[in-house]
Design an enzyme around this catalytic site. Structure first.
Site, PDB file in Angstrom:
ATOM      1  CE  LYS A  78     -17.511   2.687 -35.390  1.00  0.00           C
ATOM      2  NZ  LYS A  78     -18.103   1.650 -34.543  1.00  0.00           N
ATOM      3  CD  GLN A 122     -16.419  -0.043 -31.733  1.00  0.00           C
ATOM      4  OE1 GLN A 122     -17.256   0.807 -32.044  1.00  0.00           O
ATOM      5  NE2 GLN A 122     -15.818  -0.798 -32.636  1.00  0.00           N
ATOM      6  CG  ASP A 145     -23.547   0.069 -33.829  1.00  0.00           C
ATOM      7  OD1 ASP A 145     -22.842   0.408 -34.797  1.00  0.00           O
ATOM      8  OD2 ASP A 145     -23.124  -0.009 -32.656  1.00  0.00           O
TER       9      ASP A 145
HETATM   10  N1  GUN Z   1     -17.120  -3.506 -33.600  1.00  0.00           N
HETATM   11  C1  GUN Z   1     -16.747  -3.786 -34.884  1.00  0.00           C
HETATM   12  N2  GUN Z   1     -17.573  -3.195 -35.767  1.00  0.00           N
HETATM   13  C2  GUN Z   1     -18.502  -2.534 -35.032  1.00  0.00           C
HETATM   14  C3  GUN Z   1     -19.618  -1.725 -35.380  1.00  0.00           C
HETATM   15  O1  GUN Z   1     -19.948  -1.491 -36.548  1.00  0.00           O
HETATM   16  N3  GUN Z   1     -20.319  -1.211 -34.325  1.00  0.00           N
HETATM   17  C4  GUN Z   1     -19.993  -1.460 -33.027  1.00  0.00           C
HETATM   18  N4  GUN Z   1     -20.771  -0.945 -32.067  1.00  0.00           N
HETATM   19  N5  GUN Z   1     -18.960  -2.211 -32.685  1.00  0.00           N
HETATM   20  C5  GUN Z   1     -18.216  -2.734 -33.683  1.00  0.00           C
END
Ligand code: GUN
Length: 328
Positions: A78, A122, A145
């Site tokens: 990311k 996350q 998110d």
């Molecule tokens: N863990 C797995 N996928 C995601 C996501 O799209 N966002 C976040 N914050 N954690 C994750």
């Protein structure tokens, strides 16, 4: 390019007019890497225009609690994507022993910080921390998110808001490939709140409203759907989206010829031939591609789209904040 287009036309024609020809037609593989790259290019230009017109550079802060190698990798992807597009970003790492109160304190500080336009924690967080409490603590306007209950509620009510990146990425893939969804049968396999639920909402809701949803007839299957019923539902589906984390769950006999199969699963398994670890989805790719019309690979299908849509959400939240600031 031309050869591919002609090939698709021939393949479509034979699908339509000859019931026996399916086994000789391989599915078109949806290249998520390519589509995501195209989207990142558009976002880079959008960001440039935003900054050129006098706005600050959007800033995303990611928080990792604990030392999960998969989370590290996802967040690194990311951050790299932010860098490519020109979004400023940073990762805050907290030890697994961090209390919920301490994490909430950090989120409150990030919510208050005007420089920070996007916040993500996350997942998963350690077991002693309540995931829902954390998702709801992120300011709804910085919630890149789309996991805050207000954003999920807005999506459920066809209102404009932030839509979780993975289902939004799947929607963009379907649109990019011109997969017809209006009035078609879709099956979502899995019922997670962050992926499958918003996916089912986006698939079934009314395309006339702000979320520009897909107007499909949706069935949700989950761990208590008996295997025979799962197969029966899947065989009726024009679109299958599977997000459960079970390698090989969707097999050739469960897929209607010509259906579009979207694999959200990411599983790390040992390759029997090489002894090395590799990533696979929830679909038996080699088998299912012999019958499906379209299929996403793992890796290189939905994964890069999730990252691209996170960037989209980061730009969207920043633009709204800059606009709100100007108005106040
Ligand atoms: N863990 C797995 N996928 C995601 C996501 O799209 N966002 C976040 N914050 N954690 C994750």
């Amino acid at each position: 390019m031309l050869r591919r287009s002609l090939g698709s036309i021939v393949s479509l024609a034979s699908r339509k007019y000859s019931g026996k020809s399916f086994s000789s037609n391989m599915a078109q593989i949806i290249n998520g890497n390519e589509i995501a790259k195209e989207i990142r290019g558009q976002l880079k230009q959008e960001l440039k225009d935003l900054v050129d017109s006098g706005n600050p550079v959007p800033h995303l802060t990611a928080v990792i609690v604990g030392e999960d190698p998969a989370s590290e990798k996802y967040v690194q992807n990311k951050m790299n994507a932010c860098l490519e597009v020109g979004i400023s970003s940073e990762t805050k790492r907290l030890p697994a022993s961090t209390t919920q109160e301490e994490l909430l304190q950090l989120i409150a500080e990030l919510n208050k910080d005007q420089r920070v336009t996007g916040v993500l924690v996350q997942l998963p967080v350690p077991e002693h921390i309540n995931e829902r409490t954390i998702c709801n603590a992120v300011d709804v306007d910085k919630d890149v998110d789309g996991f805050n209950e207000l954003n999920i509620g807005r999506l459920a009510l066809d209102m404009d808001g932030i839509v979780p990146a993975t289902p939004l990425g799947v929607k963009r893939l379907l649109e990019h490939q011109n997969i017809e969804t209006h009035g078609r049968n879709a099956v979502v396999v899995g019922r997670s709140k962050n992926v499958s639920l918003p996916m089912a909402i986006l698939l079934h809701a009314d395309g006339k409203y702000a979320t520009k949803a897909l107007d499909a007839t949706v069935t949700i299957c989950h761990r208590y759907t008996p295997p025979k019923e799962l197969a029966r539902h899947c065989r009726q589906a024009d679109i299958i989206v599977v997000a459960v984390g079970k390698p090989g769950l969707i097999t050739k006999d469960m897929v209607k010829p010509g259906a579009c199969v979207i694999d959200v699963g990411i599983n790390r398994i040992k390759d029997e031939k090489t002894g090395k670890f590799k990533l696979v989805g929830d679909v038996d790719f080699e088998e299912v591609r012999q019958v499906a019309g379209h299929i996403t690979p793992v890796p290189g299908g939905v994964g890069p789209m999730t990252v691209a849509m996170l960037l989209h959400n980061t730009l969207k939240t920043a633009k709204k904040q800059f606009c709100d600031r100007q108005a106040s």
